[in-house]
Design a protein around this motif. Sequence first.
Motif, PDB file in Angstrom:
ATOM      1  N   VAL A 155      -2.193   0.033  -9.644  1.00  0.00           N
ATOM      2  CA  VAL A 155      -2.742  -0.808  -8.404  1.00  0.00           C
ATOM      3  C   VAL A 155      -2.003  -2.315  -8.635  1.00  0.00           C
ATOM      4  O   VAL A 155      -1.690  -2.689  -7.543  1.00  0.00           O
ATOM      5  N   THR A 170       0.861  -3.374  -6.196  1.00  0.00           N
ATOM      6  CA  THR A 170       0.713  -3.922  -5.031  1.00  0.00           C
ATOM      7  C   THR A 170       1.216  -5.533  -4.718  1.00  0.00           C
ATOM      8  O   THR A 170       1.161  -6.010  -3.681  1.00  0.00           O
ATOM      9  N   ARG A 185       0.814  -1.353  -0.150  1.00  0.00           N
ATOM     10  CA  ARG A 185       0.085  -0.063  -0.090  1.00  0.00           C
ATOM     11  C   ARG A 185       0.745   1.178  -0.025  1.00  0.00           C
ATOM     12  O   ARG A 185       0.562   2.324  -0.775  1.00  0.00           O
ATOM     13  N   LYS A 209       5.638  -6.581  -2.398  1.00  0.00           N
ATOM     14  CA  LYS A 209       5.346  -6.120  -0.964  1.00  0.00           C
ATOM     15  C   LYS A 209       6.672  -5.743  -0.289  1.00  0.00           C
ATOM     16  O   LYS A 209       6.544  -5.122   0.768  1.00  0.00           O
ATOM     17  N   LEU A 253       1.978   1.684  -3.435  1.00  0.00           N
ATOM     18  CA  LEU A 253       0.936   2.351  -4.185  1.00  0.00           C
ATOM     19  C   LEU A 253       0.871   3.962  -4.133  1.00  0.00           C
ATOM     20  O   LEU A 253       0.725   4.427  -5.013  1.00  0.00           O
ATOM     21  N   GLN A 254       0.691   4.103  -2.735  1.00  0.00           N
ATOM     22  CA  GLN A 254       0.495   5.599  -2.468  1.00  0.00           C
ATOM     23  C   GLN A 254       1.632   6.553  -2.898  1.00  0.00           C
ATOM     24  O   GLN A 254       1.297   7.642  -3.518  1.00  0.00           O
TER      25      GLN A 254
END
Length: 97
Positions: A50, A53, A7, A56, A10-11
């Motif tokens: 997306v 993601t 996450r 990791k 991604l951000q």
Amino acid sequence: MKIDFARVNLQYLMHVRDIAREDPDIAARLLGLPPELAGHLAQVHSDQLVKITQIKLPLMAARGDCVWWCRLFRAFMEENPAEIDVVLKAGSLILLS
């Protein structure tokens, strides 16, 4: 302890993509990439991004291999899901080494 950076990656990339749309040179410096690759990031759609993601481990900075980023952005732009999957799997392996 393993930490899942999916996450965060991604951000971070979504914010850098927004910066790249206004100034690819700044985005390039943030990612440690050539400006033309930051220009490619600017063209990637959110629904494609997306897929990052799957990785990791942290992607806060390019790992010195612009070929991986170039291949990933090209696969996104060409909307080639098979190539995206291959590149993302390769990215996970590269980051582990």
